[in-house]
Design a protein around this motif. Sequence first.
Motif, short mmCIF file in Angstrom:
data_model
loop_
_atom_site.label_atom_id
_atom_site.label_comp_id
_atom_site.label_asym_id
_atom_site.label_seq_id
_atom_site.Cartn_x
_atom_site.Cartn_y
_atom_site.Cartn_z
N MET A 15 -3.67 -3.49 7.97
CA MET A 15 -4.89 -3.99 8.55
C MET A 15 -5.40 -4.84 7.37
O MET A 15 -5.47 -4.24 6.30
CB MET A 15 -5.85 -3.17 9.03
N SER A 16 -5.76 -5.97 7.55
CA SER A 16 -6.38 -6.87 6.20
C SER A 16 -7.62 -6.24 5.86
O SER A 16 -8.44 -5.47 6.67
CB SER A 16 -6.60 -8.48 6.66
N ASP A 17 -8.05 -6.49 4.25
CA ASP A 17 -9.32 -6.25 4.17
C ASP A 17 -10.54 -6.73 4.68
O ASP A 17 -11.42 -6.03 5.05
CB ASP A 17 -9.26 -6.58 2.48
N ASP A 42 -10.19 4.37 -8.31
CA ASP A 42 -9.58 4.39 -7.12
C ASP A 42 -9.05 3.18 -6.64
O ASP A 42 -8.67 2.79 -5.51
CB ASP A 42 -10.83 4.81 -5.83
N MET A 43 -8.40 2.14 -7.57
CA MET A 43 -7.62 1.12 -7.39
C MET A 43 -6.45 1.44 -6.85
O MET A 43 -5.57 2.55 -6.96
CB MET A 43 -7.50 0.39 -8.53
N ALA A 44 -6.18 0.67 -5.56
CA ALA A 44 -4.87 0.71 -5.13
C ALA A 44 -4.39 -0.90 -4.52
O ALA A 44 -5.13 -1.63 -4.19
CB ALA A 44 -4.83 1.52 -3.73
N ALA A 45 -3.04 -1.05 -4.79
CA ALA A 45 -2.50 -2.22 -4.46
C ALA A 45 -2.27 -2.60 -2.77
O ALA A 45 -2.00 -1.44 -2.23
CB ALA A 45 -1.14 -2.65 -4.99
N ASN A 46 -2.53 -3.68 -2.48
CA ASN A 46 -2.19 -4.12 -0.82
C ASN A 46 -0.80 -3.64 -0.67
O ASN A 46 0.15 -4.05 -1.49
CB ASN A 46 -2.63 -5.20 -0.51
N THR A 47 -0.33 -3.13 0.18
CA THR A 47 1.00 -2.70 0.47
C THR A 47 1.38 -3.86 1.01
O THR A 47 1.10 -4.53 1.92
CB THR A 47 1.24 -1.38 1.31
N THR A 48 2.87 -3.92 0.70
CA THR A 48 3.96 -5.10 1.39
C THR A 48 4.76 -4.37 2.44
O THR A 48 5.54 -5.33 3.08
CB THR A 48 4.72 -5.80 0.32
N GLY A 49 4.97 -2.98 2.39
CA GLY A 49 6.15 -2.67 3.35
C GLY A 49 7.37 -2.13 2.82
O GLY A 49 8.27 -1.32 3.44
N HIS A 50 7.38 -2.72 1.19
CA HIS A 50 8.58 -2.48 0.57
C HIS A 50 8.16 -1.46 -0.46
O HIS A 50 7.52 -1.64 -1.48
CB HIS A 50 9.10 -3.82 -0.10
N ARG A 93 3.83 -1.85 -7.98
CA ARG A 93 2.29 -2.48 -8.14
C ARG A 93 1.35 -1.30 -8.33
O ARG A 93 0.16 -1.54 -9.13
CB ARG A 93 2.16 -3.07 -6.67
N THR A 94 1.64 -0.13 -7.62
CA THR A 94 0.53 0.95 -8.00
C THR A 94 0.67 1.52 -9.22
O THR A 94 -0.29 1.57 -10.07
CB THR A 94 1.04 2.05 -6.97
N VAL A 95 1.91 1.60 -9.80
CA VAL A 95 1.89 2.07 -11.27
C VAL A 95 1.57 1.01 -12.26
O VAL A 95 0.87 1.55 -13.16
CB VAL A 95 3.49 2.30 -11.62
#
Length: 234
Positions: A1-3, A149-157, A164-166
């Motif tokens: 779901m988009s931001d 509490d930062m988290a990258a938008n997921t790509t599904g990969h 990206r999270t690291v």
Amino acid sequence: MSDEEKRRWKGPTGNKGSSGRQMDERKVFAHRAKSESSKKWIERQLQDPYVRKAKDEGFRARAAYKLLEIDEKAGLLRRGQRVVDLGCAPGGWLQVAVAKGAAEVVGIDLLPVEPVAGAHIVQGDVNDPDDVARMLKGLTGKPDLVLSDMAANTTGHKQTDHLRTVALVEMAVAFAVAHLAPGGAFCSKVFQGGATKDVLEMLKANFKSVKHIKPPASRAGSPEIFVIAKGFKG
């Protein structure tokens, strides 16, 4: 779901209570959601007791309870602190820090954040020194606590999402090491069983104690966990 979809679903920030009309409107929005994943996300939100509790108690997001539960176990928050919140949107952690009696609270996010009473908020990039400088103008000294509490938008990969999270965690750790006051503390979201070896080594080299916590407010099916470091060596 988009931001953007999530922001539209949440409606105005800071509202207390959820009327029947609001719930009906959200059900309609869920029905009109563009994808099946969006519908599932909204349906889960509607059924989530932490979401309802956040609305009732005036917090902008259920994530506020993650920080409250982490604090209950780790004792991070105390009166008179200077606190930095990296990736602060939509502002729930800022609200908690202010409510816990922090003397100065600042936050930064790429997204716009509605004002929080008692907090200095900057729309900007943690990687941009000018944006960071604008944020730190809200403090009279070095921070005692750095939150992320930062988290990258997921790509599904899976591998791409992990990298990206690291990168975000490493960014938050580097910020903490560069700016924390001696004796300060750090808390960051991590994934996949905890912080990576390199991150843990950096934290252990700079803090007296390091541990992981998964607060009850973190959904059981979520891979997120939080790393807590205390006693910054300076």
